[in-house]
Motif scaffolding. Structure first.
Motif, PDB file in Angstrom:
ATOM      1  N   TYR A  93      -3.916  -0.691  -0.963  1.00 23.75           N
ATOM      2  CA  TYR A  93      -3.771   0.204  -2.111  1.00 23.75           C
ATOM      3  C   TYR A  93      -5.082   0.413  -2.857  1.00 23.75           C
ATOM      4  O   TYR A  93      -5.139   1.137  -3.844  1.00 23.75           O
ATOM      5  CB  TYR A  93      -2.739  -0.366  -3.111  1.00 23.75           C
ATOM      6  CG  TYR A  93      -3.057  -1.774  -3.535  1.00 23.75           C
ATOM      7  CD1 TYR A  93      -4.012  -2.030  -4.507  1.00 23.75           C
ATOM      8  CD2 TYR A  93      -2.434  -2.863  -2.916  1.00 23.75           C
ATOM      9  CE1 TYR A  93      -4.333  -3.330  -4.865  1.00 23.75           C
ATOM     10  CE2 TYR A  93      -2.753  -4.157  -3.264  1.00 23.75           C
ATOM     11  CZ  TYR A  93      -3.698  -4.384  -4.239  1.00 23.75           C
ATOM     12  OH  TYR A  93      -4.031  -5.660  -4.577  1.00 23.75           O
ATOM     13  N   CYS A  94      -6.153  -0.251  -2.414  1.00 26.74           N
ATOM     14  CA  CYS A  94      -7.353  -0.351  -3.248  1.00 26.74           C
ATOM     15  C   CYS A  94      -8.504   0.478  -2.688  1.00 26.74           C
ATOM     16  O   CYS A  94      -8.815   0.404  -1.503  1.00 26.74           O
ATOM     17  CB  CYS A  94      -7.767  -1.821  -3.348  1.00 26.74           C
ATOM     18  SG  CYS A  94      -9.155  -2.068  -4.452  1.00 26.74           S
TER      19      CYS A  94
ATOM     20  N   GLU B  16      -8.594 -14.097  -6.469  1.00 27.80           N
ATOM     21  CA  GLU B  16      -7.511 -13.761  -5.539  1.00 27.80           C
ATOM     22  C   GLU B  16      -6.856 -15.050  -5.042  1.00 27.80           C
ATOM     23  O   GLU B  16      -7.546 -16.057  -4.815  1.00 27.80           O
ATOM     24  CB  GLU B  16      -8.057 -12.956  -4.355  1.00 27.80           C
ATOM     25  CG  GLU B  16      -8.634 -11.604  -4.742  1.00 27.80           C
ATOM     26  CD  GLU B  16      -7.588 -10.649  -5.286  1.00 27.80           C
ATOM     27  OE1 GLU B  16      -6.382 -10.914  -5.112  1.00 27.80           O
ATOM     28  OE2 GLU B  16      -7.967  -9.640  -5.897  1.00 27.80           O
TER      29      GLU B  16
ATOM     30  N   ILE C 167     -11.579   0.230  -3.956  1.00 29.12           N
ATOM     31  CA  ILE C 167     -12.837  -0.424  -4.351  1.00 29.12           C
ATOM     32  C   ILE C 167     -13.788  -0.714  -3.180  1.00 29.12           C
ATOM     33  O   ILE C 167     -14.988  -0.469  -3.289  1.00 29.12           O
ATOM     34  CB  ILE C 167     -12.536  -1.691  -5.194  1.00 29.12           C
ATOM     35  CG1 ILE C 167     -12.189  -1.237  -6.611  1.00 29.12           C
ATOM     36  CG2 ILE C 167     -13.704  -2.668  -5.206  1.00 29.12           C
ATOM     37  CD1 ILE C 167     -11.784  -2.339  -7.551  1.00 29.12           C
ATOM     38  N   PRO C 168     -13.292  -1.204  -2.027  1.00 27.52           N
ATOM     39  CA  PRO C 168     -14.238  -1.453  -0.940  1.00 27.52           C
ATOM     40  C   PRO C 168     -15.050  -0.198  -0.558  1.00 27.52           C
ATOM     41  O   PRO C 168     -16.200  -0.299  -0.138  1.00 27.52           O
ATOM     42  CB  PRO C 168     -13.350  -1.924   0.210  1.00 27.52           C
ATOM     43  CG  PRO C 168     -12.185  -2.554  -0.487  1.00 27.52           C
ATOM     44  CD  PRO C 168     -11.945  -1.678  -1.697  1.00 27.52           C
TER      45      PRO C 168
ATOM     46  N   GLN D  16     -12.283  -6.968   1.414  1.00 26.05           N
ATOM     47  CA  GLN D  16     -10.923  -7.386   1.716  1.00 26.05           C
ATOM     48  C   GLN D  16     -10.046  -6.247   2.239  1.00 26.05           C
ATOM     49  O   GLN D  16      -9.237  -6.424   3.104  1.00 26.05           O
ATOM     50  CB  GLN D  16     -10.285  -7.977   0.453  1.00 26.05           C
ATOM     51  CG  GLN D  16      -9.031  -8.758   0.715  1.00 26.05           C
ATOM     52  CD  GLN D  16      -9.284  -9.934   1.623  1.00 26.05           C
ATOM     53  OE1 GLN D  16     -10.245 -10.680   1.440  1.00 26.05           O
ATOM     54  NE2 GLN D  16      -8.455 -10.113   2.637  1.00 26.05           N
ATOM     55  N   ARG D  17     -10.198  -5.074   1.686  1.00 28.44           N
ATOM     56  CA  ARG D  17      -9.452  -3.878   2.098  1.00 28.44           C
ATOM     57  C   ARG D  17      -7.937  -4.007   1.938  1.00 28.44           C
ATOM     58  O   ARG D  17      -7.168  -3.784   2.878  1.00 28.44           O
ATOM     59  CB  ARG D  17      -9.813  -3.467   3.529  1.00 28.44           C
ATOM     60  CG  ARG D  17     -11.298  -3.203   3.669  1.00 28.44           C
ATOM     61  CD  ARG D  17     -11.689  -2.233   4.761  1.00 28.44           C
ATOM     62  NE  ARG D  17     -13.095  -1.851   4.614  1.00 28.44           N
ATOM     63  CZ  ARG D  17     -13.524  -0.820   3.912  1.00 28.44           C
ATOM     64  NH1 ARG D  17     -12.662  -0.043   3.316  1.00 28.44           N
ATOM     65  NH2 ARG D  17     -14.809  -0.556   3.797  1.00 28.44           N
ATOM     66  N   CYS D  18      -7.507  -4.376   0.767  1.00 26.25           N
ATOM     67  CA  CYS D  18      -6.081  -4.293   0.433  1.00 26.25           C
ATOM     68  C   CYS D  18      -5.703  -2.815   0.541  1.00 26.25           C
ATOM     69  O   CYS D  18      -6.495  -1.952   0.151  1.00 26.25           O
ATOM     70  CB  CYS D  18      -5.835  -4.805  -0.981  1.00 26.25           C
ATOM     71  SG  CYS D  18      -6.406  -6.496  -1.182  1.00 26.25           S
TER      72      CYS D  18
ATOM     73  N   VAL E 145     -16.244  -8.366  -8.761  1.00 21.57           N
ATOM     74  CA  VAL E 145     -15.213  -7.473  -8.215  1.00 21.57           C
ATOM     75  C   VAL E 145     -14.261  -8.296  -7.346  1.00 21.57           C
ATOM     76  O   VAL E 145     -13.051  -8.137  -7.399  1.00 21.57           O
ATOM     77  CB  VAL E 145     -15.880  -6.342  -7.405  1.00 21.57           C
ATOM     78  CG1 VAL E 145     -14.868  -5.602  -6.554  1.00 21.57           C
ATOM     79  CG2 VAL E 145     -16.589  -5.381  -8.350  1.00 21.57           C
ATOM     80  N   HIS E 146     -14.820  -9.192  -6.557  1.00 21.84           N
ATOM     81  CA  HIS E 146     -14.024 -10.115  -5.742  1.00 21.84           C
ATOM     82  C   HIS E 146     -14.671 -11.483  -5.929  1.00 21.84           C
ATOM     83  O   HIS E 146     -15.370 -11.991  -5.036  1.00 21.84           O
ATOM     84  CB  HIS E 146     -14.019  -9.648  -4.276  1.00 21.84           C
ATOM     85  CG  HIS E 146     -13.174 -10.503  -3.387  1.00 21.84           C
ATOM     86  ND1 HIS E 146     -12.981 -10.232  -2.055  1.00 21.84           N
ATOM     87  CD2 HIS E 146     -12.459 -11.623  -3.626  1.00 21.84           C
ATOM     88  CE1 HIS E 146     -12.202 -11.156  -1.521  1.00 21.84           C
ATOM     89  NE2 HIS E 146     -11.880 -12.016  -2.469  1.00 21.84           N
TER      90      HIS E 146
ATOM     91  N   CYS F 230     -16.563  -5.631  -2.236  1.00 20.66           N
ATOM     92  CA  CYS F 230     -15.424  -6.340  -1.650  1.00 20.66           C
ATOM     93  C   CYS F 230     -15.223  -5.886  -0.211  1.00 20.66           C
ATOM     94  O   CYS F 230     -15.414  -4.710   0.109  1.00 20.66           O
ATOM     95  CB  CYS F 230     -14.173  -6.063  -2.473  1.00 20.66           C
ATOM     96  SG  CYS F 230     -12.728  -6.915  -1.822  1.00 20.66           S
TER      97      CYS F 230
ATOM     98  N   ARG G 285      -2.418  -8.216   1.902  1.00 19.61           N
ATOM     99  CA  ARG G 285      -2.831  -9.354   1.070  1.00 19.61           C
ATOM    100  C   ARG G 285      -2.643 -10.616   1.916  1.00 19.61           C
ATOM    101  O   ARG G 285      -1.527 -10.925   2.349  1.00 19.61           O
ATOM    102  CB  ARG G 285      -1.957  -9.437  -0.186  1.00 19.61           C
ATOM    103  CG  ARG G 285      -1.984  -8.172  -1.032  1.00 19.61           C
ATOM    104  CD  ARG G 285      -3.200  -8.065  -1.873  1.00 19.61           C
ATOM    105  NE  ARG G 285      -3.222  -9.043  -2.953  1.00 19.61           N
ATOM    106  CZ  ARG G 285      -4.281  -9.222  -3.733  1.00 19.61           C
ATOM    107  NH1 ARG G 285      -5.388  -8.532  -3.554  1.00 19.61           N
ATOM    108  NH2 ARG G 285      -4.242 -10.111  -4.700  1.00 19.61           N
TER     109      ARG G 285
HETATM  110  S1  SF4 Z   1      -7.641  -5.533  -4.712  1.00 16.47           S
HETATM  111 FE1  SF4 Z   1      -9.424  -6.879  -4.990  1.00 16.47          FE
HETATM  112  S2  SF4 Z   1      -9.518  -8.052  -3.070  1.00 16.47           S
HETATM  113 FE2  SF4 Z   1      -8.208  -6.277  -2.660  1.00 16.47          FE
HETATM  114  S3  SF4 Z   1      -9.632  -4.717  -1.821  1.00 16.47           S
HETATM  115 FE3  SF4 Z   1      -9.466  -4.363  -4.046  1.00 16.47          FE
HETATM  116  S4  SF4 Z   1     -11.208  -5.479  -4.930  1.00 16.47           S
HETATM  117 FE4  SF4 Z   1     -10.907  -6.259  -2.850  1.00 16.47          FE
END
Ligand code: SF4
Length: 430
Positions: A152-153, A226, A155-156, A148-150, A190-191, A146, A265
């Protein structure tokens, strides 16, 4: 060799674990409990500090109960903090998400028996189908990573940039699943909404078009999309496809625009509402679930109350509530205005109460409606396209389609409408 796979976290992780199990089975390994397994794969999540803690505790518990076990750790926690995991008892390898797809291929020869090392990929019954015996839904991951770089996340950082599987490869995987007898295929990523943006693979809309070409016997469920990716085009193609289940998961995360901005977001509450209304206009009775975060840094009482009021009015079928906790390495963990944890819990409780009311209303509205449903478990329950699990008025053949009318909002029953017309199908059994 006996193996066990322990999975934490989201559907994508579960899909990854399924692929790991499939690769192990194809090499002749046998499933076992963690107390008997010689090899245990722990597929971790790192979405919250609590998820990390759960993985640590599980690894220690497996090592205590089975001192001979060789533990291989993978997933987001393994990618974020490999050194820490390498220090845990019985951990012989830590595999990052980037190498997860080849985890079994990359196991050193000493981890495999001779038969497993020289296997040609077929299981003991030959030509093993995708997925695992005993499950009626096949989960297919079409995308990972991903960008996107929200805020709080994590995952990226742990999954890397978005990578999509080409459309023809996805079609081949679906062919395998259908040939093995699966009638429900869950498409995850994941996205997922960014499918194809990394070039060459098409787009989510094209993927949906491809799903629409499968015969009536198969239904697809889309994983989380999303809100900014849930475009009018995607909604229209999915709802008109006849193959995509009326089951949507649109993570809202907050019902107040300023908080959405702090979360990075890229949509507004109004845009979210528009997507929900568009889905329901084209697909009345569709189930729409949402994720929401309680107690994001800086969330004031007024913002929380405004968010609750918005969520109350949204025609959702369920809420998945996440009490905010700091995830080291994220932007949100550095933001000022942390909400005290007791208040976070209180707000989460309030959101869950709202969510329970929504689920009750959704189920009540479904009483009297008719659906095609897939028979699961021992043949006494079935799942409808819009995500209702009903107890059947009479048992049917597992993995069979059945037509039901929904009765009894409290304990949902599906009155079988096509009694006397049982259909037999082939299911992967080995
Ligand atoms: S919440 Fe979803 S869209 Fe946002 S950074 Fe994490 S994986 Fe990516």
């Amino acid at each position: 060799m006996r193996y066990a796979v322990v999975t934490f976290g989201c559907r994508v992780n579960h899909a990854d674990s399924l692929a790991i199990e499939e690769a192990l089975l194809a090499r002749g390994a046998e499933p076992a409990g963690t107390a008997q397994a010689e090899l245990v794969v722990v597929n971790t999540c790192s979405v919250t500090a609590a998820a990390d803690q759960g993985a640590r505790q599980t690894i220690r518990r497996i090592a205590r109960g089975n001192p001979q076990a060789r533990i291989v750790v993978t997933g987001c926690f393994a990618t974020r903090a490999p050194r820490e995991l390498e220090g845990l008892p019985n951990v012989v390898r830590v595999v990052s998400n980037l190498k997860k797809d080849t985890l079994v291929d990359d196991l050193p020869a000493e981890e495999l028996t001779t038969a497993e090392r020289f296997s040609d990929g077929d299981g003991p019954c030959g030509g093993r189908g995708p997925g695992l015996a005993g499950r009626t839904a096949f989960t297919l991951r079409v995308q990972t990573g991903c960008e996107q770089r929200c805020t709080y996340c994590i995952i990226p950082s742990t999954r890397g940039p978005g990578r999509s599987r080409p459309l023809d490869e996805v079609a081949r995987e679906i062919h395998r699943a259908v040939a093995a007898g699966y009638r429900e295929i869950v498409i995850t990523g994941v996205h997922l909404g960014s499918y194809g943006r990394d070039g060459g693979a098409g787009s989510l809309a094209r993927l949906v078009d491809m799903l629409a070409m499968w015969p009536d016997d198969v239904v697809f469920r889309l994983g989380s999309i999303e809100p900014m990716d849930c475009t009018a085009e995607v909604i229209e193609r999915a709802t008109s496809s006849g193959r995509v289940a009326p089951h949507w998961h649109l993570p809202l995360q907050h019902g107040f625009d300023d908080v959405l901005r702090r979360m990075a977001r890229p949509y507004t509450v109004a845009q979210y509402r528009q997507a929900v209304e568009h889905i329901l206009a084209l697909s009345p009775g569709a189930f729409i679930g949402a994720d929401v975060v309680a107690g994001f840094p800086g969330e004031t009482e007024a913002e929380f109350q405004a968010s609750c009021a918005v969520i109350e009015r949204l025609p959702l079928g369920a809420l998945h509530v996440f009490p905010y906790s700091d995830r080291p390495g994220t932007v949100a963990s550095t933001l000022p205005g942390k909400v005290p944890s007791a208040l976070v819990r209180e707000r989460a409780l309030e959101l869950r109460r709202i969510g329970e009311g929504k689920t009750r209303s959704f189920r009540a509205a479904q009483v009297g409606t008719q659906h095609r449903a897939l028979v699961i478990d021992d043949g006494t329950r079935a799942v409808t396209g819009n995500h209702l699990t009903v107890r059947l008025s009479e048992p049917r053949v597992r993995n069979d389609w059945v037509h039901v009318r929904v009765e009894g909002a409290e304990a949902l029953t599906g009155r079988v409408l096509d009694a006397g017309r049982p259909q037999r199908i082939n299911v992967a059994t080995c």
